[in-house]
Write a protein that holds these residues in place. Structure first.
Motif, mmCIF file in Angstrom:
data_model
loop_
_atom_site.group_PDB
_atom_site.id
_atom_site.type_symbol
_atom_site.label_atom_id
_atom_site.label_comp_id
_atom_site.label_asym_id
_atom_site.label_seq_id
_atom_site.Cartn_x
_atom_site.Cartn_y
_atom_site.Cartn_z
ATOM 1 N N THR A 65 -2.968 3.360 -2.741
ATOM 2 C CA THR A 65 -3.143 2.439 -3.856
ATOM 3 C C THR A 65 -2.642 1.081 -3.407
ATOM 4 O O THR A 65 -1.728 0.996 -2.590
ATOM 5 C CB THR A 65 -2.367 2.895 -5.107
ATOM 6 N N TRP A 66 -3.227 0.029 -3.937
ATOM 7 C CA TRP A 66 -2.874 -1.334 -3.559
ATOM 8 C C TRP A 66 -2.217 -2.052 -4.730
ATOM 9 O O TRP A 66 -2.580 -1.824 -5.891
ATOM 10 C CB TRP A 66 -4.140 -2.127 -3.175
ATOM 11 N N ARG B 148 0.847 -1.186 0.000
ATOM 12 C CA ARG B 148 0.000 0.000 0.000
ATOM 13 C C ARG B 148 0.887 1.242 0.000
ATOM 14 O O ARG B 148 1.853 1.331 0.756
ATOM 15 C CB ARG B 148 -0.893 0.004 1.240
ATOM 16 N N THR B 149 0.536 2.180 -0.865
ATOM 17 C CA THR B 149 1.217 3.471 -0.825
ATOM 18 C C THR B 149 0.572 4.340 0.237
ATOM 19 O O THR B 149 -0.518 4.033 0.738
ATOM 20 C CB THR B 149 1.130 4.175 -2.188
ATOM 21 N N ASN B 150 1.244 5.439 0.572
ATOM 22 C CA ASN B 150 0.775 6.261 1.678
ATOM 23 C C ASN B 150 -0.480 7.049 1.298
ATOM 24 O O ASN B 150 -1.581 6.757 1.768
ATOM 25 C CB ASN B 150 1.890 7.188 2.150
ATOM 26 N N GLU C 196 -6.377 -8.581 -8.215
ATOM 27 C CA GLU C 196 -6.020 -7.381 -8.969
ATOM 28 C C GLU C 196 -6.847 -6.224 -8.439
ATOM 29 O O GLU C 196 -8.085 -6.253 -8.485
ATOM 30 C CB GLU C 196 -6.287 -7.617 -10.456
ATOM 31 N N TRP C 197 -6.179 -5.197 -7.944
ATOM 32 C CA TRP C 197 -6.872 -4.053 -7.377
ATOM 33 C C TRP C 197 -7.389 -3.151 -8.483
ATOM 34 O O TRP C 197 -6.648 -2.770 -9.390
ATOM 35 C CB TRP C 197 -5.912 -3.278 -6.480
ATOM 36 N N MET C 198 -8.675 -2.804 -8.400
ATOM 37 C CA MET C 198 -9.314 -1.983 -9.420
ATOM 38 C C MET C 198 -9.379 -0.509 -9.029
ATOM 39 O O MET C 198 -9.471 0.367 -9.896
ATOM 40 C CB MET C 198 -10.741 -2.477 -9.668
ATOM 41 N N GLY C 199 -9.376 -0.232 -7.726
ATOM 42 C CA GLY C 199 -9.467 1.142 -7.263
ATOM 43 C C GLY C 199 -10.366 1.229 -6.043
ATOM 44 O O GLY C 199 -10.770 0.219 -5.466
ATOM 45 N N TRP C 200 -10.682 2.451 -5.659
ATOM 46 C CA TRP C 200 -11.519 2.653 -4.478
ATOM 47 C C TRP C 200 -12.375 3.905 -4.636
ATOM 48 O O TRP C 200 -12.162 4.721 -5.538
ATOM 49 C CB TRP C 200 -10.664 2.765 -3.212
ATOM 50 N N SER D 287 -6.436 1.842 8.869
ATOM 51 C CA SER D 287 -5.078 1.995 8.341
ATOM 52 C C SER D 287 -5.001 1.620 6.860
ATOM 53 O O SER D 287 -3.944 1.312 6.348
ATOM 54 C CB SER D 287 -4.095 1.166 9.161
ATOM 55 N N TRP D 288 -6.153 1.672 6.200
ATOM 56 C CA TRP D 288 -6.210 1.587 4.737
ATOM 57 C C TRP D 288 -5.883 0.212 4.175
ATOM 58 O O TRP D 288 -5.426 0.090 3.041
ATOM 59 C CB TRP D 288 -5.353 2.672 4.076
ATOM 60 N N TRP D 289 -6.176 -0.852 4.943
ATOM 61 C CA TRP D 289 -6.086 -2.209 4.437
ATOM 62 C C TRP D 289 -7.503 -2.739 4.232
ATOM 63 O O TRP D 289 -8.460 -2.138 4.683
ATOM 64 C CB TRP D 289 -5.327 -3.097 5.427
#
Lengths: 107, 118
Positions: free
Chosen positions: A95-96, A89-91, B46-50, B102-104
Motif C-alpha cells: 500500500t502507498w 510503502r508497506t511490505n 493520493e493513492w487510490m489502490g492497485w 520493488s513495488w514503486w
C-alpha cells in the motif's frame, strides 16, 4: 493509517545551493521520493530510501531509515525547481501513502 | 520503451460515470501491477489502490471503495478506472502508475483530467 510529514512546506533557494528535504513517517517502512513539475506526472527519483532510479542524476541522494528520511540535492540546477513528494510503502500487500509535498522554489 | 498512455480529459455532470483508460506498451502487461493515483487541483498525490494485472484482483485504498472500480483488458494491455455517481469533489487528475519490481511507481501515465460540473 500511516502519516508522512514533509518539511519544510516550501524551500526557497538559488541555483547551485544545496537542498535538504525531510520526511517523517508515523510507522517504519520503505520510502521513495518523487519529483513533480507543473502539468507533468510524478517521476521516481529515489526508491528504498537511498537507491537512485534509472536516469536520475547523481546530485540527487536519499538517506535515512526507520521513520526519518532525507532527500538531498547537492547543487540545484534550474530544472530541479519543482514539488517533491515522499512515499511510504508497506511490505505486503503493498500500500502507498504520500506526503503532502515540499515545493522547492527559486529564491 | 515503456509507455503508459491515458485517455483524454472528460467533462461530466454530477451523478454520471466516467471510465479512464491506461494503455501500456513496451513491456509484458501482465508482469507488473498497476496503481491509480488521484491529484485534486492544487493538491498532493493520493493513492487510490492497485490491480494485479495477472489475476485481475483489485485492492482499494481507504476512501476509494464503492464508487471506484479497477479493471483490465489484457488483450489490449489496458487498465481502466471507472468512477460512478460522480461528485464535484471527484474533479482531479487521475494517473496510472506501474509497480516496479520493488513495488514503486516507476512509470506513470500522463494523467487524465476529470472535471465534474453541472
Amino acid at each position: 493509517e500511516i502519516v508522512l510529514t514533509q518539511s519544510p512546506a516550501t524551500l526557497s533557494l538559488s541555483p547551485g545551493e544545496r537542498a535538504t528535504l525531510s520526511c517523517r513517517a508515523s510507522q517504519s517502512g520503505f520510502l521513495a521520493w518523487y519529483q513533480q513539475k507543473p502539468g507533468q506526472a510524478p517521476r521516481l527519483l529515489i526508491y528504498d530510501a537511498s537507491n537512485r532510479a534509472t536516469g536520475i542524476p547523481a546530485r540527487f541522494s536519499g538517506s535515512g531509515s526507520g521513520t526519518d528520511f532525507t532527500l538531498t540535492i547537492s547543487s540545484l540546477e534550474p530544472e530541479d525547481f519543482a514539488v517533491y513528494y515522499c512515499q511510504h510503502r508497506t511490505n505486503w500487500p503493498p500500500t502507498w501513502t504520500f506526503g503532502q509535498g515540499t515545493k522547492v522554489e527559486i529564491k | 520503451q515503456v509507455q503508459l498512455v491515458q485517455s483524454g480529459s472528460e467533462l461530466k455532470k454530477p451523478g454520471a460515470s466516467v471510465k479512464v483508460s491506461c494503455k501500456a506498451s513496451g513491456y509484458t502487461f501482465t508482469t507488473y501491477a498497476m496503481n491509480w493515483v488521484r491529484q485534486a487541483p492544487g493538491q498532493g498525490l493520493e493513492w487510490m489502490g492497485w490491480i494485479n494485472t495477472n489475476t485481475g484482483n483489485p485492492t482499494y485504498a481507504q476512501g476509494f471503495t464503492g464508487r471506484f472500480v479497477f479493471s483490465l483488458d489484457t488483450s489490449v494491455s489496458t487498465a481502466y478506472l471507472q468512477i460512478s455517481s460522480l461528485k464535484a469533489e471527484d474533479t482531479a487528475v487521475y494517473y496510472c502508475a506501474r509497480h516496479s519490481n520493488s513495488w514503486w511507481g516507476d512509470y506513470w501515465g500522463q494523467g487524465t483530467l476529470v472535471t465534474v460540473s453541472s
